[in-house]
Design a protein around this motif. Sequence first.
Motif, PDB file in Angstrom:
ATOM      1  N   LYS A 159       0.858  -1.208   0.000  1.00  0.00           N
ATOM      2  CA  LYS A 159       0.000   0.000   0.000  1.00  0.00           C
ATOM      3  C   LYS A 159       0.887   1.249   0.000  1.00  0.00           C
ATOM      4  O   LYS A 159       0.791   2.114   0.898  1.00  0.00           O
ATOM      5  N   PRO A 160       1.754   1.374  -0.992  1.00  0.00           N
ATOM      6  CA  PRO A 160       2.818   2.390  -0.892  1.00  0.00           C
ATOM      7  C   PRO A 160       2.314   3.829  -1.060  1.00  0.00           C
ATOM      8  O   PRO A 160       1.616   4.144  -2.014  1.00  0.00           O
ATOM      9  N   SER A 161       2.703   4.664  -0.126  1.00  0.00           N
ATOM     10  CA  SER A 161       2.403   6.095  -0.261  1.00  0.00           C
ATOM     11  C   SER A 161       3.569   6.791  -0.961  1.00  0.00           C
ATOM     12  O   SER A 161       3.539   7.994  -1.186  1.00  0.00           O
ATOM     13  N   TYR A 162       4.606   6.017  -1.265  1.00  0.00           N
ATOM     14  CA  TYR A 162       5.804   6.504  -1.962  1.00  0.00           C
ATOM     15  C   TYR A 162       5.832   5.835  -3.342  1.00  0.00           C
ATOM     16  O   TYR A 162       5.214   4.785  -3.540  1.00  0.00           O
ATOM     17  N   PRO A 163       6.525   6.437  -4.333  1.00  0.00           N
ATOM     18  CA  PRO A 163       6.585   5.818  -5.657  1.00  0.00           C
ATOM     19  C   PRO A 163       7.418   4.538  -5.639  1.00  0.00           C
ATOM     20  O   PRO A 163       8.435   4.482  -4.931  1.00  0.00           O
ATOM     21  N   VAL A 164       7.000   3.550  -6.383  1.00  0.00           N
ATOM     22  CA  VAL A 164       7.728   2.278  -6.425  1.00  0.00           C
ATOM     23  C   VAL A 164       8.027   1.914  -7.876  1.00  0.00           C
ATOM     24  O   VAL A 164       7.124   1.841  -8.711  1.00  0.00           O
ATOM     25  N   MET A 165       9.308   1.697  -8.158  1.00  0.00           N
ATOM     26  CA  MET A 165       9.718   1.265  -9.493  1.00  0.00           C
ATOM     27  C   MET A 165       9.672  -0.262  -9.512  1.00  0.00           C
ATOM     28  O   MET A 165      10.265  -0.911  -8.648  1.00  0.00           O
ATOM     29  N   CYS A 166       8.920  -0.806 -10.458  1.00  0.00           N
ATOM     30  CA  CYS A 166       8.730  -2.262 -10.533  1.00  0.00           C
ATOM     31  C   CYS A 166       9.472  -2.810 -11.749  1.00  0.00           C
ATOM     32  O   CYS A 166       9.079  -2.536 -12.892  1.00  0.00           O
ATOM     33  N   PHE A 167      10.543  -3.545 -11.510  1.00  0.00           N
ATOM     34  CA  PHE A 167      11.355  -4.070 -12.614  1.00  0.00           C
ATOM     35  C   PHE A 167      10.820  -5.411 -13.100  1.00  0.00           C
ATOM     36  O   PHE A 167      10.387  -6.259 -12.299  1.00  0.00           O
ATOM     37  N   ARG A 168      10.871  -5.622 -14.406  1.00  0.00           N
ATOM     38  CA  ARG A 168      10.513  -6.901 -15.038  1.00  0.00           C
ATOM     39  C   ARG A 168      11.753  -7.432 -15.756  1.00  0.00           C
ATOM     40  O   ARG A 168      11.886  -7.263 -16.972  1.00  0.00           O
ATOM     41  N   PRO A 169      12.688  -8.073 -15.031  1.00  0.00           N
ATOM     42  CA  PRO A 169      13.932  -8.525 -15.668  1.00  0.00           C
ATOM     43  C   PRO A 169      13.691  -9.484 -16.835  1.00  0.00           C
ATOM     44  O   PRO A 169      14.477  -9.505 -17.781  1.00  0.00           O
ATOM     45  N   ASP A 170      12.583 -10.257 -16.777  1.00  0.00           N
ATOM     46  CA  ASP A 170      12.322 -11.208 -17.871  1.00  0.00           C
ATOM     47  C   ASP A 170      12.120 -10.458 -19.198  1.00  0.00           C
ATOM     48  O   ASP A 170      12.579 -10.895 -20.249  1.00  0.00           O
ATOM     49  N   ARG A 171      11.461  -9.312 -19.129  1.00  0.00           N
ATOM     50  CA  ARG A 171      11.204  -8.549 -20.366  1.00  0.00           C
ATOM     51  C   ARG A 171      12.504  -8.004 -20.944  1.00  0.00           C
ATOM     52  O   ARG A 171      12.697  -7.943 -22.160  1.00  0.00           O
ATOM     53  N   CYS A 172      13.369  -7.582 -20.039  1.00  0.00           N
ATOM     54  CA  CYS A 172      14.666  -7.058 -20.433  1.00  0.00           C
ATOM     55  C   CYS A 172      15.454  -8.144 -21.172  1.00  0.00           C
ATOM     56  O   CYS A 172      15.995  -7.928 -22.265  1.00  0.00           O
ATOM     57  N   ALA A 173      15.480  -9.333 -20.584  1.00  0.00           N
ATOM     58  CA  ALA A 173      16.217 -10.453 -21.179  1.00  0.00           C
ATOM     59  C   ALA A 173      15.609 -10.841 -22.531  1.00  0.00           C
ATOM     60  O   ALA A 173      16.340 -11.168 -23.471  1.00  0.00           O
ATOM     61  N   ASP A 174      14.283 -10.769 -22.644  1.00  0.00           N
ATOM     62  CA  ASP A 174      13.632 -11.110 -23.927  1.00  0.00           C
ATOM     63  C   ASP A 174      14.118 -10.193 -25.047  1.00  0.00           C
ATOM     64  O   ASP A 174      14.393 -10.640 -26.149  1.00  0.00           O
ATOM     65  N   VAL A 175      14.190  -8.886 -24.766  1.00  0.00           N
ATOM     66  CA  VAL A 175      14.612  -7.955 -25.824  1.00  0.00           C
ATOM     67  C   VAL A 175      16.083  -8.162 -26.154  1.00  0.00           C
ATOM     68  O   VAL A 175      16.491  -8.091 -27.321  1.00  0.00           O
ATOM     69  N   VAL A 176      16.904  -8.432 -25.125  1.00  0.00           N
ATOM     70  CA  VAL A 176      18.322  -8.703 -25.402  1.00  0.00           C
ATOM     71  C   VAL A 176      18.426  -9.878 -26.365  1.00  0.00           C
ATOM     72  O   VAL A 176      19.169  -9.837 -27.356  1.00  0.00           O
ATOM     73  N   ARG A 177      17.632 -10.933 -26.092  1.00  0.00           N
ATOM     74  CA  ARG A 177      17.696 -12.123 -26.962  1.00  0.00           C
ATOM     75  C   ARG A 177      17.214 -11.796 -28.376  1.00  0.00           C
ATOM     76  O   ARG A 177      17.717 -12.336 -29.355  1.00  0.00           O
ATOM     77  N   GLN A 178      16.236 -10.889 -28.474  1.00  0.00           N
ATOM     78  CA  GLN A 178      15.783 -10.462 -29.802  1.00  0.00           C
ATOM     79  C   GLN A 178      16.947  -9.788 -30.549  1.00  0.00           C
ATOM     80  O   GLN A 178      17.174 -10.051 -31.727  1.00  0.00           O
ATOM     81  N   PHE A 179      17.684  -8.948 -29.828  1.00  0.00           N
ATOM     82  CA  PHE A 179      18.834  -8.282 -30.448  1.00  0.00           C
ATOM     83  C   PHE A 179      19.908  -9.308 -30.826  1.00  0.00           C
ATOM     84  O   PHE A 179      20.408  -9.298 -31.947  1.00  0.00           O
ATOM     85  N   THR A 180      20.261 -10.185 -29.882  1.00  0.00           N
ATOM     86  CA  THR A 180      21.399 -11.076 -30.163  1.00  0.00           C
ATOM     87  C   THR A 180      21.063 -12.086 -31.260  1.00  0.00           C
ATOM     88  O   THR A 180      21.948 -12.540 -31.970  1.00  0.00           O
ATOM     89  N   SER A 181      19.770 -12.391 -31.430  1.00  0.00           N
ATOM     90  CA  SER A 181      19.442 -13.357 -32.492  1.00  0.00           C
ATOM     91  C   SER A 181      19.232 -12.669 -33.849  1.00  0.00           C
ATOM     92  O   SER A 181      19.370 -13.293 -34.879  1.00  0.00           O
ATOM     93  N   ARG A 182      18.945 -11.380 -33.872  1.00  0.00           N
ATOM     94  CA  ARG A 182      18.606 -10.730 -35.147  1.00  0.00           C
ATOM     95  C   ARG A 182      19.593  -9.641 -35.593  1.00  0.00           C
ATOM     96  O   ARG A 182      19.695  -9.359 -36.778  1.00  0.00           O
ATOM     97  N   PHE A 183      20.277  -9.004 -34.660  1.00  0.00           N
ATOM     98  CA  PHE A 183      21.215  -7.948 -35.084  1.00  0.00           C
ATOM     99  C   PHE A 183      22.473  -8.618 -35.665  1.00  0.00           C
ATOM    100  O   PHE A 183      23.037  -9.515 -35.033  1.00  0.00           O
ATOM    101  N   PRO A 184      22.949  -8.157 -36.838  1.00  0.00           N
ATOM    102  CA  PRO A 184      24.085  -8.841 -37.481  1.00  0.00           C
ATOM    103  C   PRO A 184      25.443  -8.412 -36.922  1.00  0.00           C
ATOM    104  O   PRO A 184      26.298  -7.915 -37.656  1.00  0.00           O
ATOM    105  N   GLY A 185      25.641  -8.578 -35.622  1.00  0.00           N
ATOM    106  CA  GLY A 185      26.912  -8.197 -35.014  1.00  0.00           C
ATOM    107  C   GLY A 185      26.828  -8.316 -33.506  1.00  0.00           C
ATOM    108  O   GLY A 185      25.930  -8.956 -32.953  1.00  0.00           O
ATOM    109  N   LYS A 186      27.791  -7.659 -32.824  1.00  0.00           N
ATOM    110  CA  LYS A 186      27.852  -7.740 -31.353  1.00  0.00           C
ATOM    111  C   LYS A 186      26.874  -6.753 -30.716  1.00  0.00           C
ATOM    112  O   LYS A 186      26.721  -5.622 -31.190  1.00  0.00           O
ATOM    113  N   VAL A 187      26.237  -7.190 -29.629  1.00  0.00           N
ATOM    114  CA  VAL A 187      25.260  -6.340 -28.933  1.00  0.00           C
ATOM    115  C   VAL A 187      25.853  -5.888 -27.594  1.00  0.00           C
ATOM    116  O   VAL A 187      26.220  -6.721 -26.756  1.00  0.00           O
ATOM    117  N   MET A 188      25.948  -4.571 -27.406  1.00  0.00           N
ATOM    118  CA  MET A 188      26.359  -4.026 -26.116  1.00  0.00           C
ATOM    119  C   MET A 188      25.115  -3.397 -25.473  1.00  0.00           C
ATOM    120  O   MET A 188      24.058  -3.322 -26.084  1.00  0.00           O
TER     121      MET A 188
END
Length: 381
Positions: free
Chosen positions: A21-50
């Motif tokens: 019941k936060p009266s303060y702002p809360v940042m909610c991370f979804r690490p799975d989504r982050c990893a999904d996009v990284v995998r999209q880059f590493t499988s489709r970008f024709p080179g190294k992903v930083m």
Amino acid sequence: MASKNKLRRYQSVDAMVRELKPSYPVMCFRPDRCADVVRQFTSRFPGKVMYAVKCNPHPIMLSAIYGAGVRSFDTASLGEIALINELFDDVSCYFNHPVKGRAAIESAVRVYGIRDFVVDHPAELEKLGAIAGADAAVQVRLRTPSGVATFDLSAKFGAEPALAVELLQSVAAQGKRPALSFHVGSQCVVPKAYATALEIVADVIDKSGVTPAYINVGGGFPACGMEQAPPPLDDYFDEIRETSERFGFSGKIPLICEPGRAIVARAASLVVQVHLRKDDRLYLNDGIFGCLSELLYGGIIPPMRPVRMGKSHATELQPFTLFGPTCDSSDVAPSQFALPADMAEGDWIEVCDIGAYSNALQTGFNGFHTDAFVEIHPELG
Ligand SMILES: Cc1ncc(COP(=O)(O)O)c(C=O)c1O
């Protein structure tokens, strides 16, 4: 890995709100989504992903990106280089700021063994010449045309082609490894912008007679999920691949990309609470001096989801003006948002897809700082 990577975990944002019941702002991370996009880059970008650390340097994001296989990071300061080196052992940092203090270059080389740098002016190359070794790669950053992205970076950095030709030849003459880079601008909505930039690259290579050790196509790939829907990432990868093939780079000159926004944007939401309603004005506990500065500076319009515990919201919507918590009258979102007509003090709003340039940019102005972070793991029972 560092212990600060452990955060409280919830199955959903609603589960978090129910418990805290936060009266303060809360940042909610979804690490799975982050990893999904990284995998999209590493499988489709024709080179190294930083990954461009500036975009969201929170250890949870960095760990998710590392966990998905990224081992190289675009860093702009000694602070970012130190952060990455404290978290991970087997990684390399590229010092990709075109303007660096001499002492920072010296520490980057001596303390962290940095071997990759960027310049866009002869005076910056002169600094490197005195400090970086012969094994250093020096990327000459090119200016690219504006008008294709929400944030135009070539207004500040990048050499015109004629200067880039000279710089590339000077890097080679210093005995260092010449490379090329550009950044088409952040939240680039025109995939062709990468083809245009690679055409400039081809011209500079041709005129200089220098083959670069690699071509860094930068970041700029857009976040999807915003109201202003950009083309899919695959269109960008196709454009880069086809243009590289057309100019004969493929198989000859390695490509690198260093996205930030596209990787983390959808991997976090911010839960804010309404602290006062005055007619169609809602006063929230985070705003443009906090995690929501891109609403003002980029005209970003993130999806907003009302959250209320116990009793459901009215189905009728109405436009609201959203004010942030500071005493500054400019702390207000520039456009109105449609929310349930019965929004009231104590209700929460989930500001979705706000993982990019949010917690990284908050100022702490007036004593308001979002420092509550949790992880959302839908797979938790
Ligand atoms: C040199 C450099 N690389 C990469 C990025 C990341 O760009 P984006 O978040 O648009 O992908 C930036 C952002 O400012 C940058 O300056």
